[in-house]
Design a protein around this motif. Structure first.
Motif, PDB file in Angstrom:
ATOM      1  N   GLY A  40       0.813  -1.208   0.000  1.00 47.06           N
ATOM      2  CA  GLY A  40       0.000   0.000   0.000  1.00 47.06           C
ATOM      3  C   GLY A  40       0.847   1.258   0.000  1.00 47.06           C
ATOM      4  N   GLU A  41       1.962   1.233   0.745  1.00 51.46           N
ATOM      5  CA  GLU A  41       2.869   2.382   0.783  1.00 51.46           C
ATOM      6  C   GLU A  41       3.573   2.565  -0.552  1.00 51.46           C
ATOM      7  OE1 GLU A  41       3.991   2.259   5.560  1.00 51.46           O
ATOM      8  OE2 GLU A  41       5.202   1.152   4.101  1.00 51.46           O
ATOM      9  N   ARG A  42       3.924   1.442  -1.201  1.00 47.86           N
ATOM     10  CA  ARG A  42       4.559   1.532  -2.526  1.00 47.86           C
ATOM     11  C   ARG A  42       3.574   2.137  -3.534  1.00 47.86           C
ATOM     12  NH1 ARG A  42       6.859  -4.285  -3.951  1.00 47.86           N
ATOM     13  NH2 ARG A  42       7.438  -3.194  -5.884  1.00 47.86           N
ATOM     14  N   ARG A  43       2.320   1.707  -3.444  1.00 47.82           N
ATOM     15  CA  ARG A  43       1.290   2.227  -4.349  1.00 47.82           C
ATOM     16  C   ARG A  43       1.103   3.732  -4.141  1.00 47.82           C
ATOM     17  NH1 ARG A  43      -4.161   3.364  -4.096  1.00 47.82           N
ATOM     18  NH2 ARG A  43      -5.387   2.861  -5.952  1.00 47.82           N
ATOM     19  N   GLN A  44       1.016   4.145  -2.889  1.00 46.27           N
ATOM     20  CA  GLN A  44       0.825   5.556  -2.593  1.00 46.27           C
ATOM     21  C   GLN A  44       2.033   6.384  -3.019  1.00 46.27           C
ATOM     22  OE1 GLN A  44      -2.114   6.851  -1.555  1.00 46.27           O
ATOM     23  NE2 GLN A  44      -1.101   8.795  -2.054  1.00 46.27           N
ATOM     24  N   ALA A  45       3.234   5.788  -2.889  1.00 47.51           N
ATOM     25  CA  ALA A  45       4.449   6.502  -3.294  1.00 47.51           C
ATOM     26  C   ALA A  45       4.434   6.786  -4.792  1.00 47.51           C
ATOM     27  CB  ALA A  45       5.681   5.694  -2.911  1.00 47.51           C
ATOM     28  N   LEU A  46       3.939   5.828  -5.584  1.00 45.40           N
ATOM     29  CA  LEU A  46       3.820   6.060  -7.025  1.00 45.40           C
ATOM     30  C   LEU A  46       2.912   7.256  -7.304  1.00 45.40           C
ATOM     31  CD1 LEU A  46       3.432   2.507  -8.640  1.00 45.40           C
ATOM     32  CD2 LEU A  46       5.073   4.248  -9.307  1.00 45.40           C
ATOM     33  N   LEU A  47       1.757   7.268  -6.648  1.00 45.00           N
ATOM     34  CA  LEU A  47       0.801   8.353  -6.863  1.00 45.00           C
ATOM     35  C   LEU A  47       1.356   9.684  -6.383  1.00 45.00           C
ATOM     36  CD1 LEU A  47      -2.444   6.468  -5.766  1.00 45.00           C
ATOM     37  CD2 LEU A  47      -1.633   6.870  -8.096  1.00 45.00           C
ATOM     38  N   ASP A  48       2.091   9.664  -5.280  1.00 39.18           N
ATOM     39  CA  ASP A  48       2.668  10.897  -4.743  1.00 39.18           C
ATOM     40  C   ASP A  48       3.726  11.490  -5.678  1.00 39.18           C
ATOM     41  OD1 ASP A  48       1.060  10.698  -2.543  1.00 39.18           O
ATOM     42  OD2 ASP A  48       2.599   9.857  -1.230  1.00 39.18           O
ATOM     43  N   ARG A  49       4.328  10.639  -6.516  1.00 39.58           N
ATOM     44  CA  ARG A  49       5.341  11.125  -7.459  1.00 39.58           C
ATOM     45  C   ARG A  49       4.699  11.581  -8.767  1.00 39.58           C
ATOM     46  NH1 ARG A  49       8.312   6.529  -5.451  1.00 39.58           N
ATOM     47  NH2 ARG A  49       7.829   5.298  -7.322  1.00 39.58           N
ATOM     48  N   SER A  50       3.406  11.894  -8.737  1.00 41.21           N
ATOM     49  CA  SER A  50       2.678  12.369  -9.922  1.00 41.21           C
ATOM     50  C   SER A  50       2.712  11.355 -11.051  1.00 41.21           C
ATOM     51  CB  SER A  50       3.261  13.716 -10.405  1.00 41.21           C
ATOM     52  OG  SER A  50       3.179  14.682  -9.400  1.00 41.21           O
ATOM     53  N   PHE A  51       2.638  10.087 -10.690  1.00 38.03           N
ATOM     54  CA  PHE A  51       2.618   9.018 -11.687  1.00 38.03           C
ATOM     55  C   PHE A  51       1.283   9.054 -12.424  1.00 38.03           C
ATOM     56  CE2 PHE A  51       1.992   4.411 -12.726  1.00 38.03           C
ATOM     57  CZ  PHE A  51       3.058   4.290 -13.599  1.00 38.03           C
ATOM     58  N   VAL A  52       1.332   9.178 -13.757  1.00 38.65           N
ATOM     59  CA  VAL A  52       0.118   9.288 -14.563  1.00 38.65           C
ATOM     60  C   VAL A  52      -0.395   7.888 -14.892  1.00 38.65           C
ATOM     61  CG1 VAL A  52      -0.884  10.183 -16.692  1.00 38.65           C
ATOM     62  CG2 VAL A  52       0.951  11.436 -15.556  1.00 38.65           C
TER      63      VAL A  52
END
Length: 428
Positions: free
Chosen positions: A80-92
């Protein structure tokens, strides 16, 4: 009226703070747009386009540096933290994805590869989202505002393959009444997606290899060499190494295409995504059909959560669209295609003593936790009359997180506002 000068900071390093300052100047100026002359408005438009390009270039550059220099993910970091980290890095990402470690690894590879021009090979079963992954790589790269051209290599007849990919000159063959650009020319400066690359015949593989090596193409019937700059992303649902052993796929082409190799796991290994996809495709189908999102009876939802999905995400999406079209307000097992419909459960409700099977104790605990979470959310919405903000306040929960949980379970707050508590427990 004074307009800001976009060249004023040309000698200094561009930063996000500097770009934000420019944006604020533009916003202030645009507040007086009704008092501007046409020439000033056109100048502002040119400046805003230039500013957009600066933001995109800086964003891609900084994200690539961050991704390339990032430390290995710590072992204690949860999916879950890895997933959120992707989104936090403005991953489109156009869609939704869950916490499956294999999928997250593929997305992290795609994120690091996107800002480069390296060829990418995506493999996985049919329907796992290979073209979506290709679009993700394109959208997160420096070519995001350039063409994205998709080619189905398995759908082009052998005698038209060269013309389709590289174009032709007028009179090159019967029916060639005009000069025609091929897919590679159309993808110049952008991305070309070669789907079902394993279906490409050997002569076509030789020509593709030449393009990868020289970055030049020749139209059919022409001796002129045309330079092309297209980022190549290929996909296959076949085992290319096995095809190499059988002599139907060139080994040198395989290594040219698979500089970056991404594998997508099947949906049966990504069970956590299924509730998210129910909500996502349910909303998508509702918008397409101009009707409210479909609800499901508990027994239909239970069936779909445990179904094997041999067609993966594509099959799930088609099922949701079918249910949305055929059912009225609430879908049941009878709305499923007959080929997959449970034989014994169509005429009557499932027995109260029936117990779903689980692969492990952790799966059983997760299912029980999900049911408890769902029941809590439904009860809470009943008590607050479907007001999400009030429920978030009572639970001391971030509103966006609460909305994410509601979407995960396919719960629509408006159902509780319109119909009250009497029907909230009968369908999803």
């Amino acid at each position: 009226m004074k307009l800001y000068n976009p060249l004023g900071h040309a000698s200094s390093a561009v930063s996000y703070a500097g770009l934000i300052e420019k944006i604020e100047i533009l916003r202030t100026t645009l507040r007086w747009a009704s008092k501007l002359e046409r020439s000033d408005i056109e100048k502002l438009l040119r400046q805003s386009n230039a500013l957009r390009d600066e933001v995109m270039q800086l964003s891609h550059k900084e994200r690539f540096v961050q991704a390339a220099s990032a430390e290995p993910l710590p072992q204690e970091q949860t999916p879950g933290e890895r997933r959120q980290a992707l989104l936090d890095r403005s991953f489109v990402f156009e869609g939704t994805f869950g916490d499956n470690p294999k999928l997250l690894e593929s997305l992290e590879i795609a994120e690091k590869a996107a800002p480069t021009d390296l060829p990418v090979l995506i493999d996985g079963e049919s329907g796992t989202g290979k073209e979506l992954m290709a679009k993700v790589i394109h959208a997160n790269g420096s070519r995001a505002d350039k063409p994205y051209i998709s080619v189905n290599c398995g759908a082009i007849p052998d005698n038209l393959l060269e013309s389709e990919l590289f174009g032709h000159k007028k009179g090159a063959f019967t029916g060639a009444s005009n000069d025609r650009k091929g897919k590679f020319e159309s993808a110049h400066k952008g991305t070309i997606f070669l789907d079902e690359i394993g279906e490409l015949p050997l002569p076509g593989q030789v020509k593709l290899l030449r393009v990868l090596q020289s970055h030049e193409i020749q139209r059919v019937g022409s001796d002129e060499l045309i330079s092309v700059d297209a980022r190549i992303v290929a996909a296959t649902n076949k085992n290319l190494r096995k095809l190499i052993e059988e002599g139907t796929f060139r080994e040198d082409l395989f290594y040219r295409l698979s500089v970056i190799h991404v594998t997508l796991p099947p949906l049966r290994e990504r069970k956590d995504e299924i509730p998210l996809l129910f909500a996502y495709f349910g909303d998508e189908a509702a918008e397409a059909l101009k009707r409210p999102p479909i609800k499901m009876t508990p027994r239909l939802r239970d069936f779909l959560l445990n179904y094997g999905y041999p067609g993966n995400i594509r099959e799930l999406r088609n099922l949701i669209y079918r249910l949305s079209c055929l059912a009225g307000d609430t879908a049941d097992l009878s709305h499923l295609p007959e080929a997959i419909r449970p034989r014994s459960s169509a005429p009557v409700e499932l027995p109260a003593t029936s117990v779903p099977s689980f692969a492990s104790l952790s799966d059983a605990k997760r299912a029980a936790s999900d049911e408890a979470e769902r029941a809590f959310l439904e009860q809470g919405l009943r008590e607050v009359g479907g007001t999400v903000a009030e429920l978030a306040r009572r639970c001391d929960m971030n509103r966006s997180h609460l909305q994410m949980l509601l979407k995960k379970h396919g719960i629509h707050s408006k159902d509780f506002r319109k119909r009250g508590a009497t029907q909230s427990g009968s369908a999803v």
